[in-house]
Write a protein that holds these residues in place. Structure first.
Motif, PDB file in Angstrom:
ATOM      1  N   THR A  18       8.108  79.001  66.482  1.00 45.78           N
ATOM      2  CA  THR A  18       8.111  78.399  67.883  1.00 45.78           C
ATOM      3  C   THR A  18       6.821  78.129  68.175  1.00 45.78           C
ATOM      4  N   PRO A  19       6.719  76.965  69.263  1.00 40.22           N
ATOM      5  CA  PRO A  19       5.631  76.639  69.810  1.00 40.22           C
ATOM      6  C   PRO A  19       4.737  77.977  70.635  1.00 40.22           C
ATOM      7  N   GLY A  20       5.712  78.940  71.221  1.00 39.19           N
ATOM      8  CA  GLY A  20       5.127  80.019  71.911  1.00 39.19           C
ATOM      9  C   GLY A  20       4.491  81.007  70.791  1.00 39.19           C
ATOM     10  N   GLN A  21       5.372  81.133  69.668  1.00 37.74           N
ATOM     11  CA  GLN A  21       4.491  81.707  68.664  1.00 37.74           C
ATOM     12  C   GLN A  21       3.119  81.206  68.012  1.00 37.74           C
ATOM     13  N   PHE A  23       1.261  79.346  69.684  1.00 38.72           N
ATOM     14  CA  PHE A  23       0.388  79.324  70.934  1.00 38.72           C
ATOM     15  C   PHE A  23      -0.283  80.796  70.828  1.00 38.72           C
ATOM     16  N   PRO A  79       0.261  76.222  78.300  1.00 41.08           N
ATOM     17  CA  PRO A  79       0.624  77.180  77.508  1.00 41.08           C
ATOM     18  C   PRO A  79       1.826  76.535  76.562  1.00 41.08           C
ATOM     19  N   ASP A  80       1.841  76.956  75.223  1.00 40.22           N
ATOM     20  CA  ASP A  80       3.001  76.723  74.361  1.00 40.22           C
ATOM     21  C   ASP A  80       2.891  75.250  74.081  1.00 40.22           C
ATOM     22  N   THR A 106       7.501  74.326  64.455  1.00 38.86           N
ATOM     23  CA  THR A 106       6.526  73.438  65.438  1.00 38.86           C
ATOM     24  C   THR A 106       5.672  72.569  64.585  1.00 38.86           C
TER      25      THR A 106
END
Length: 144
Positions: A18-21, A23, A79-80, A106
């Motif tokens: 994911t983008p969060g991972q 980031f 963020p992300d 991503t």
């Protein structure tokens, strides 16, 4: 007028996360130290003030033992979604990494922009290989 495209190394790389991972690996200095730089390089972090306007100071260590001091400033952080620095010493450039959700992962869009076409062209072959390796190392860190 020289366009951004004429003076930039632009590439994209898919990471199955994911983008969060992704980031997360871009915003933690310990993790950045593990992936930042071309193959065989390591980094010693001194300052990593992860906020817009914050300072990032490190030394990159080449496999042959040569040290490369680096100083950058974070110019934009979303963020992300986005991470951007201005590299202040040595070769001056702006590096933007955009994180775009894509299917089961991503798409990381990497753009390293130099001040002039001439400056970029003098480094283009090295920059292309180093940036691809950097993205591959980022993926390994994200997925570890």
């Amino acid at each position: 007028m020289e366009t951004i495209e004429q003076r930039s190394d632009i590439r994209s790389f898919f990471i199955a996360a994911t983008p969060g991972q992704v980031f997360g690996a871009m915003s933690d200095p310990d993790r950045v130290a593990r992936w930042w730089g071309p193959d065989g390089f390591s980094s010693t972090m001194y300052t990593f003030d992860f906020q817009s306007g914050g300072s990032w100071v490190l030394t990159m260590h080449a496999p042959d033992g040569t040290d490369y001091p680096n100083e950058s400033r974070f110019t934009r952080i979303v963020p992300d979604a986005l991470w951007e620095i201005e590299h202040l010493n040595g070769h001056h450039f702006t590096l933007t990494l955009e994180l775009n959700p894509s299917g089961e992962g991503t798409e990381v869009c990497w753009r390293q922009t130099f001040d002039t076409v001439e400056h970029y062209q003098a480094l283009a072959t090295f920059v292309a290989a180093a940036n691809q390796q950097n993205l591959e190392r980022l993926a390994v860190e994200v997925l570890r």
